[in-house]
Design an enzyme around this catalytic site. Sequence first.
Site, PDB file in Angstrom:
ATOM      1  N   LYS A  48       0.787  -1.235   0.000  1.00 14.16           N
ATOM      2  CA  LYS A  48       0.000   0.000   0.000  1.00 14.16           C
ATOM      3  C   LYS A  48       0.816   1.280   0.000  1.00 14.16           C
ATOM      4  O   LYS A  48       0.355   2.332   0.437  1.00 14.16           O
ATOM      5  CB  LYS A  48      -1.025   0.032   1.152  1.00 14.16           C
ATOM      6  CG  LYS A  48      -1.831  -1.206   1.377  1.00 14.16           C
ATOM      7  CD  LYS A  48      -2.173  -1.988   0.139  1.00 14.16           C
ATOM      8  CE  LYS A  48      -3.220  -1.363  -0.722  1.00 14.16           C
ATOM      9  NZ  LYS A  48      -3.401  -2.215  -1.960  1.00 14.16           N
ATOM     10  N   GLY A  50       2.103   2.470  -2.872  1.00 13.87           N
ATOM     11  CA  GLY A  50       2.094   3.029  -4.226  1.00 13.87           C
ATOM     12  C   GLY A  50       2.694   2.106  -5.272  1.00 13.87           C
ATOM     13  O   GLY A  50       3.110   2.561  -6.345  1.00 13.87           O
ATOM     14  N   HIS A 114       7.623  -7.236  -2.255  1.00 12.14           N
ATOM     15  CA  HIS A 114       7.559  -6.610  -0.923  1.00 12.14           C
ATOM     16  C   HIS A 114       8.627  -7.240  -0.004  1.00 12.14           C
ATOM     17  O   HIS A 114       8.660  -6.954   1.183  1.00 12.14           O
ATOM     18  CB  HIS A 114       6.200  -6.869  -0.264  1.00 12.14           C
ATOM     19  CG  HIS A 114       5.028  -6.246  -0.958  1.00 12.14           C
ATOM     20  ND1 HIS A 114       5.030  -4.960  -1.420  1.00 12.14           N
ATOM     21  CD2 HIS A 114       3.773  -6.734  -1.219  1.00 12.14           C
ATOM     22  CE1 HIS A 114       3.850  -4.691  -1.959  1.00 12.14           C
ATOM     23  NE2 HIS A 114       3.073  -5.739  -1.858  1.00 12.14           N
ATOM     24  N   SER A 144      -4.319   3.136   4.241  1.00 15.53           N
ATOM     25  CA  SER A 144      -4.591   2.435   2.990  1.00 15.53           C
ATOM     26  C   SER A 144      -4.682   0.922   3.226  1.00 15.53           C
ATOM     27  O   SER A 144      -5.572   0.240   2.701  1.00 15.53           O
ATOM     28  CB  SER A 144      -3.479   2.766   1.987  1.00 15.53           C
ATOM     29  OG  SER A 144      -3.750   2.196   0.742  1.00 15.53           O
ATOM     30  N   ARG A 268      -8.018   3.510  -4.506  1.00 21.40           N
ATOM     31  CA  ARG A 268      -9.012   3.998  -3.542  1.00 21.40           C
ATOM     32  C   ARG A 268      -9.109   5.514  -3.694  1.00 21.40           C
ATOM     33  O   ARG A 268      -9.987   6.015  -4.373  1.00 21.40           O
ATOM     34  CB  ARG A 268      -8.626   3.562  -2.124  1.00 21.40           C
ATOM     35  CG  ARG A 268      -9.737   3.716  -1.096  1.00 21.40           C
ATOM     36  CD  ARG A 268      -9.275   3.256   0.269  1.00 21.40           C
ATOM     37  NE  ARG A 268      -8.165   4.044   0.767  1.00 21.40           N
ATOM     38  CZ  ARG A 268      -8.282   5.179   1.461  1.00 21.40           C
ATOM     39  NH1 ARG A 268      -9.475   5.623   1.786  1.00 21.40           N
ATOM     40  NH2 ARG A 268      -7.217   5.864   1.852  1.00 21.40           N
ATOM     41  N   GLY A 270      -5.822   7.613  -3.599  1.00 24.44           N
ATOM     42  CA  GLY A 270      -4.564   8.048  -4.211  1.00 24.44           C
ATOM     43  C   GLY A 270      -4.138   9.451  -3.799  1.00 24.44           C
ATOM     44  O   GLY A 270      -3.621  10.208  -4.604  1.00 24.44           O
TER      45      GLY A 270
HETATM   46  P1  A3P Z   1      -5.050   4.881  -0.918  1.00 20.19           P
HETATM   47  O1  A3P Z   1      -5.643   3.698  -0.262  1.00 20.19           O
HETATM   48  O2  A3P Z   1      -4.500   5.864   0.070  1.00 20.19           O
HETATM   49  O3  A3P Z   1      -5.946   5.534  -1.898  1.00 20.19           O
HETATM   50  P2  A3P Z   1      -0.358  -0.303  -3.627  1.00 20.19           P
HETATM   51  O4  A3P Z   1      -0.368   0.015  -5.082  1.00 20.19           O
HETATM   52  O5  A3P Z   1       1.036  -0.401  -3.049  1.00 20.19           O
HETATM   53  O6  A3P Z   1      -1.234  -1.436  -3.295  1.00 20.19           O
HETATM   54  O7  A3P Z   1      -0.921   0.986  -2.902  1.00 20.19           O
HETATM   55  C1  A3P Z   1      -2.260   1.356  -3.064  1.00 20.19           C
HETATM   56  C2  A3P Z   1      -2.367   2.834  -2.776  1.00 20.19           C
HETATM   57  O8  A3P Z   1      -1.847   3.572  -3.891  1.00 20.19           O
HETATM   58  C3  A3P Z   1      -3.825   3.265  -2.627  1.00 20.19           C
HETATM   59  O9  A3P Z   1      -3.787   4.393  -1.742  1.00 20.19           O
HETATM   60  C4  A3P Z   1      -4.159   3.635  -4.058  1.00 20.19           C
HETATM   61  O10 A3P Z   1      -5.302   4.450  -4.186  1.00 20.19           O
HETATM   62  C5  A3P Z   1      -2.894   4.359  -4.476  1.00 20.19           C
HETATM   63  N1  A3P Z   1      -2.705   4.396  -5.926  1.00 20.19           N
HETATM   64  C6  A3P Z   1      -3.048   3.463  -6.840  1.00 20.19           C
HETATM   65  N2  A3P Z   1      -2.749   3.876  -8.074  1.00 20.19           N
HETATM   66  C7  A3P Z   1      -2.195   5.099  -7.939  1.00 20.19           C
HETATM   67  C8  A3P Z   1      -1.693   6.057  -8.894  1.00 20.19           C
HETATM   68  N3  A3P Z   1      -1.717   5.810 -10.191  1.00 20.19           N
HETATM   69  N4  A3P Z   1      -1.209   7.222  -8.414  1.00 20.19           N
HETATM   70  C9  A3P Z   1      -1.190   7.463  -7.091  1.00 20.19           C
HETATM   71  N5  A3P Z   1      -1.666   6.627  -6.157  1.00 20.19           N
HETATM   72  C10 A3P Z   1      -2.158   5.443  -6.575  1.00 20.19           C
END
Ligand code: A3P
Length: 302
Positions: A48, A50, A114, A144, A268, A270
């Site tokens: 989570k 990014g 990870h 997140s 979610r 972002g």
């Molecule tokens: P939030 O839950 O705060 O919205 P991962 O990709 O490591 O699983 O992390 C998911 C997090 O990255 C979520 O955060 C998600 O919304 C956000 N995310 C996904 N795609 C993204 C993008 N293109 N740019 C920025 N944030 C992104």
Amino acid sequence: PLEKGWISTNFHQYQGFWISTMFLQATLSCQKHFQALDTDILLVTTPKSGTTWLKALTFALLNRNKYPNIHNNHPLLTTNPHVLVPFLEVDIYYDKDFVPDLKTLSLPRLFSTHIPYVLLPNSIKESSCKVVYLCRDPKDTFASLWHFSNKVRPQCSEPLPLEESFEKFCRGVCLFGPFWEHVLEYWKESLEKPEKVMFLKYEEMKVKPNFYLKKLAEFLGYPFSKEEESEGVVDAIVNLCSFEKLSNLEVNKTGKVGFGVENKDYFRRGQVGDWKNLLTVEMVEQLNTIVEEKLGKHGLNF
Ligand code: A3P
């Protein structure tokens, strides 16, 4: 030691890190079988932080000559980033009885993981392959992770108790946690070997995505030319990989990737600072204190 994980799996503490049974076995298989090539690129995150964004950006920058018409027939328009860039422990080494042949993959091979630095296969550390680490403010990472865990828990209608999940996170009990130990290992490697490990922060990338995409391209040995910049290639990749663009694509609103996680669950909000909508003042103070003690003294601040 064993702990009950968030998504009702058992967490083992292995060499200081909390890992579910399934991922521990995959990590060990990866350690045993993965042979890094000097040209490989490994994207590393804690869950989570990014990952989805970093996968999209790196895939797009590496393949920009193959798909020059970015708005029409780019794979990211029809395929989830997690399908384009496989996780070592989720997609490649999850089956202890089957070791896939990675020799046929086109170069440069792009993987993500990870897995904590200490548990990476030796060939990654010993080869000249590049490692990109993306880190996120632990308050947002926790928020997140909590929302994500609630979405993907099988057949559980009740949300996970926030206080309990938070208390575990603060004790370091979360997938591939403690969060700070994971971050610190890669942070130290990036200081010692800047040509091998690049350390990025989600928050900084949100403010200056073009700048960091260019830095990433340089680090990986695929810098953007002046012509490409003036033709808008950097802007186009940043736009294609933005949260707004990716989360609104049909492919990312439907469908599933590995382990049955729905594509839409990777998107979610972002945003930076969404923890303000979840954590109490006391929780923020507690986490800030831990982070200051564990990371601040090493020069890592959020
Ligand atoms: P939030 O839950 O705060 O919205 P991962 O990709 O490591 O699983 O992390 C998911 C997090 O990255 C979520 O955060 C998600 O919304 C956000 N995310 C996904 N795609 C993204 C993008 N293109 N740019 C920025 N944030 C992104």
